[in-house]
Design an enzyme around this catalytic site. Structure first.
Site, PDB file in Angstrom:
ATOM      1  CG  ASP B 199      -2.172  -1.105   0.875  1.00 15.92           C
ATOM      2  OD1 ASP B 199      -2.501  -1.139   0.140  1.00 15.92           O
ATOM      3  OD2 ASP B 199      -1.971  -1.916   1.774  1.00 15.92           O
ATOM      4  CG  ASN B 208       0.888  -5.118   1.804  1.00 17.20           C
ATOM      5  OD1 ASN B 208       0.125  -4.706   1.008  1.00 17.20           O
ATOM      6  ND2 ASN B 208       0.829  -6.568   1.579  1.00 17.20           N
ATOM      7  CE  LYS B 209      -5.415  -5.268   4.475  1.00 18.95           C
ATOM      8  NZ  LYS B 209      -6.760  -5.626   3.888  1.00 18.95           N
TER       9      LYS B 209
END
Lengths: 316, 316
Positions: B199, B208-209
């Site tokens: 991201d 990121n996730k």
């Protein structure tokens, strides 16, 4: 008719253990002990006693082959029977061995909770994963001693035992934060130490609920201590090889398996002992290698050697 | 009446982005671009143009402040407007900048999928976490090229975007195994490499996730490469400080929050770039430090500086 059978009643209780994916390993070992004790009270042929005991024990081990406490319980029972070649004496020996084992486990649990509680001081955040009765007892003991701390718990999918722990801690007045397993790094970020339980300790790794290994890596990366709480009953006998885990029901992960997707539902991961700061045992906080040397005393009784999950046990 | 306002219509579309926790960052950037383009077509006071643009951009950034692609899109729009002091010319410049940005992103995505696909050979198992459109495209490209491989995906609680990825890959004929996030170590054990999206990429970490950081630690421990797929639009501008993430709805984690338990629902973790083998960009596979040096070109436009989630934007 010289085939040895396991009574149907006993087998059906063993299956309950096999299908119980929520209870912790000490609760399961306690029930395994009750089953063994019950079995000794059933009428059975004296000539068969030792062989039938081995079958019951192998069925119990096969029901939850990752749970070292059950392996050690059965090992103790089988060794006790060996010391008495006559069925009636063996029966009493087995019962005494089971009682002794469960009492020792209970006393060890109290010792461990007290030692682990000393690791917790005021204003700390303690992170844990899933539900361990040893960790729960340590946290409750620390609270009872007046320590003011927070706990961060990950839910532990698929069955979310972490949610149960969070509820119990909250009921005891301990401030608790709950998050998804994927957010483990974020929950650990604010932790001062990690406490986990153990289903088995081998010479090289700690077997525990999946998610424990990444938690240990994160703790190491972050420079915070990672403690495993495990009584001597959790140390797998020298020659007991933990069998590969059989995957659990996909429906626990998703109610319906999507078309052409394989769901792999595994419960246990292996944390290298090198990532474990210390194992908190009934003999105190020990370096993991030292703990294995001191606490893994017995080897597996030859009659239990071939025990493995999925093994067929002849039914009565 | 000299206060600058953002049209209500635009604000309501921005809120849709803010409330969208399922779409990937490129899909969100595309929608942000559409909103900017739509805004340029609305009648508005010429004297206000530049100031209103800054407000729209700041609202877009604040809606999803972790998504570097939105920050870079807005940065490009604001810089384009700067080059044309007159509203009508600026309007056209902004539109061209948005179009150009989205086209570049699209071309970068194709390049990245092709480069990443070359990392996958026959009989490999590729592990990934959550849903990244870049990873999906790489896997589909490798399949289209005739490569036969398996994919292991973790579900990515709370919203389980990993399940969606598993379904899409299965539909494309790719053998896929799905597991819970806590079982990440077990799924990765059989993997040959890990591919994840991003991201945002900063000078020191990959955002990121949540779950990406433990996946990177496990990959490192296991000695398998860990690749992040990220076009230059994902590299956060030099002086953009990613704000602390605001926790999402607890109801996403559990339908009902247990009494006295605090649920912390956070989506993003930070993976140190040192754990990333290479970042696959439109310029090829780059060492992370090198990627940051080459691709993080622009600094944030001063008008966008104070952007932060939760910022109040005056409404029309």
């Amino acid at each position: 008719m010289s085939t040895t059978h396991v009574p149907r009643l006993i087998l059906s209780r063993v299956r309950e253990i096999q299908n119980d994916h929520r209870s912790g390993s000490l609760a399961l070992a306690r029930r395994a002990g009750q089953i063994l004790a019950q079995w000794t009270r059933l009428p059975n042929r004296r000539a068969d006693f030792h062989r039938q005991l081995a079958l019951v024990c192998r069925a119990l081990i096969a029901a939850q082959p990752q749970m070292a406490a059950i392996v050690n319980l059965c090992n103790a029972a089988q060794r006790a029977a060996d010391r008495s070649p006559h069925a009636d004496a063996a029966r009493a020996s087995v019962r005494a061995a089971v009682d002794g084992f469960l009492q020792t486990v209970q006393m060890a649990a109290t010792e461990i909770a007290q030692t682990a509680a000393t690791l917790i001081s005021d204003r700390m955040t303690v992170a844990t994963h899933s539900y361990s009765s040893a960790v729960r007892d340590a946290l409750l003991t620390a609270t009872a001693a007046g320590r003011k701390f927070r706990v961060a718990v990950t839910e532990s999918r698929p069955l979310q035992e972490g949610v149960l722990l969070a509820k119990e801690l909250a009921s005891a007045g301990i401030p608790v934060t709950l998050g998804v397993d994927a957010a483990m790094a974020l929950l650990l970020k604010e932790a001062d130490l990690v406490l986990v339980g153990a289903d088995a300790v081998t010479e090289t790794f700690l077997l525990n609920k999946a998610g424990t290994f990444p938690a240990a890596l994160l703790a190491r990366r972050q420079g915070i201590p990672f403690y495993a709480l495990a009584g001597s009953e959790k140390f797998a006998p020298r020659n007991y090889r933990l069998p590969p885990e059989i995957a659990k029901q996909p429906s626990e992960v998703l109610p319906r398996t999507p078309r052409s997707v394989e769901i792999r539902n595994l419960y246990f991961d292996e944390t290298p002992l090198k990532l474990v700061t210390a194992i908190i045992t009934e003999k105190g906080a020990l370096d993991p290698k030292q703990a294995v040397r001191r606490l893994r005393k017995l080897s597996l009784h030859p009659a239990l050697m071939i025990a493995g999950q999925g093994e067929e046990v002849p039914e009565e």
